[in-house]
Design a protein around this motif. Structure first.
Motif, PDB file in Angstrom:
ATOM      1  N   CYS A  46     -32.543 -22.697  18.362  1.00 53.37           N
ATOM      2  CA  CYS A  46     -32.047 -21.398  18.817  1.00 53.37           C
ATOM      3  C   CYS A  46     -30.551 -21.501  19.075  1.00 53.37           C
ATOM      4  O   CYS A  46     -30.094 -22.380  19.807  1.00 53.37           O
ATOM      5  CB  CYS A  46     -32.767 -20.952  20.081  1.00 53.37           C
ATOM      6  SG  CYS A  46     -32.184 -19.343  20.687  1.00 53.37           S
ATOM      7  N   THR A  47     -29.793 -20.600  18.469  1.00 54.71           N
ATOM      8  CA  THR A  47     -28.335 -20.628  18.621  1.00 54.71           C
ATOM      9  C   THR A  47     -27.881 -20.045  19.953  1.00 54.71           C
ATOM     10  O   THR A  47     -26.720 -20.176  20.318  1.00 54.71           O
ATOM     11  CB  THR A  47     -27.651 -19.858  17.476  1.00 54.71           C
ATOM     12  OG1 THR A  47     -28.164 -18.526  17.436  1.00 54.71           O
ATOM     13  CG2 THR A  47     -27.880 -20.547  16.146  1.00 54.71           C
ATOM     14  N   VAL A  48     -28.816 -19.427  20.689  1.00 53.39           N
ATOM     15  CA  VAL A  48     -28.460 -18.845  21.983  1.00 53.39           C
ATOM     16  C   VAL A  48     -28.747 -19.834  23.110  1.00 53.39           C
ATOM     17  O   VAL A  48     -27.848 -20.246  23.833  1.00 53.39           O
ATOM     18  CB  VAL A  48     -29.207 -17.505  22.210  1.00 53.39           C
ATOM     19  CG1 VAL A  48     -28.880 -16.928  23.581  1.00 53.39           C
ATOM     20  CG2 VAL A  48     -28.864 -16.502  21.111  1.00 53.39           C
ATOM     21  N   GLU A  71     -37.816 -15.572  22.824  1.00 59.92           N
ATOM     22  CA  GLU A  71     -37.424 -15.258  24.201  1.00 59.92           C
ATOM     23  C   GLU A  71     -36.000 -14.698  24.245  1.00 59.92           C
ATOM     24  O   GLU A  71     -35.716 -13.725  24.945  1.00 59.92           O
ATOM     25  CB  GLU A  71     -37.531 -16.490  25.109  1.00 59.92           C
ATOM     26  CG  GLU A  71     -38.953 -16.947  25.361  1.00 59.92           C
ATOM     27  CD  GLU A  71     -39.505 -17.855  24.254  1.00 59.92           C
ATOM     28  OE1 GLU A  71     -38.713 -18.308  23.366  1.00 59.92           O
ATOM     29  OE2 GLU A  71     -40.711 -18.094  24.250  1.00 59.92           O
ATOM     30  N   CYS A  72     -35.092 -15.329  23.500  1.00 57.29           N
ATOM     31  CA  CYS A  72     -33.701 -14.859  23.473  1.00 57.29           C
ATOM     32  C   CYS A  72     -33.590 -13.515  22.764  1.00 57.29           C
ATOM     33  O   CYS A  72     -32.803 -12.655  23.165  1.00 57.29           O
ATOM     34  CB  CYS A  72     -32.796 -15.890  22.803  1.00 57.29           C
ATOM     35  SG  CYS A  72     -32.561 -17.386  23.802  1.00 57.29           S
ATOM     36  N   ARG A  73     -34.384 -13.312  21.719  1.00 54.00           N
ATOM     37  CA  ARG A  73     -34.366 -12.021  21.023  1.00 54.00           C
ATOM     38  C   ARG A  73     -34.806 -10.921  21.974  1.00 54.00           C
ATOM     39  O   ARG A  73     -34.198  -9.856  22.019  1.00 54.00           O
ATOM     40  CB  ARG A  73     -35.296 -12.072  19.802  1.00 54.00           C
ATOM     41  CG  ARG A  73     -34.713 -12.896  18.665  1.00 54.00           C
ATOM     42  CD  ARG A  73     -35.616 -12.938  17.460  1.00 54.00           C
ATOM     43  NE  ARG A  73     -35.837 -11.573  16.968  1.00 54.00           N
ATOM     44  CZ  ARG A  73     -36.935 -11.183  16.353  1.00 54.00           C
ATOM     45  NH1 ARG A  73     -37.922 -12.044  16.143  1.00 54.00           N
ATOM     46  NH2 ARG A  73     -37.064  -9.954  15.922  1.00 54.00           N
ATOM     47  N   LYS A  74     -35.862 -11.205  22.735  1.00 55.25           N
ATOM     48  CA  LYS A  74     -36.385 -10.202  23.672  1.00 55.25           C
ATOM     49  C   LYS A  74     -35.388  -9.916  24.789  1.00 55.25           C
ATOM     50  O   LYS A  74     -35.093  -8.759  25.085  1.00 55.25           O
ATOM     51  CB  LYS A  74     -37.722 -10.689  24.248  1.00 55.25           C
ATOM     52  CG  LYS A  74     -38.397  -9.679  25.133  1.00 55.25           C
ATOM     53  CD  LYS A  74     -39.739 -10.190  25.612  1.00 55.25           C
ATOM     54  CE  LYS A  74     -40.411  -9.172  26.505  1.00 55.25           C
ATOM     55  NZ  LYS A  74     -41.704  -9.660  27.005  1.00 55.25           N
TER      56      LYS A  74
END
Length: 140
Positions: A91-93, A133-136
């Motif tokens: 995940c890049t976030v 999770e980061c997308r949400k």
């Protein structure tokens, strides 16, 4: 640190406290880490400066003990070279790493060996993106 000493001996490298400590951290964390992350974890245990960490990581990479990958964030990440293959989603976030168990590259590996004469001893495949999770949480 006994495993670290064995790794260094197999690579024909002198077993120093700093080398053993950096290898031990990478073994414990079981993930690719930047030189800065390693320095931050190592310094409270055994004081060292950034140039020592970089020099040590470069030596260990040159000897095949570590693998180095440059990620989209522009940083170099170091991990223990396992001489096998592994795949992961990053995940890049939040930088979460999710291992991918299946390997779709066996045929490609065999084809490359036949065409180039290389004996492939391992590979790494890394996909970057944004985890659920980061997308949400970021509305992506």
């Amino acid at each position: 640190m006994e495993m670290s000493q064995s790794i260094l001996k197999n690579a024909d490298l002198k077993s120093t406290k700093k080398r053993c400590l950096l290898l031990s951290i990478l073994q414990t964390e079981d993930r690719a880490m930047t030189a800065e992350e390693l320095l931050e974890k190592a310094t409270p245990i055994l004081p060292m400066n950034a140039s020592t960490v970089y020099r040590t990581l470069n030596t260990l990479t040159e000897k095949g003990v570590l693998s180095k990958s440059l990620r989209k964030d522009g940083k170099s990440y170091f991990s223990l070279e396992k001489h096998d293959h592994h795949h992961r989603l990053v995940c890049t976030v939040c930088r979460k790493v999710i291992p991918v168990d299946s390997c779709p590259l066996k045929e490609l590996e065999e084809d490359l060996e036949a065409k180039t004469g290389f004996r492939i001893t391992g590979h790494t495949l890394e996909f970057s993106g944004i985890c659920p999770e980061c997308r949400k949480s970021n509305g992506l």
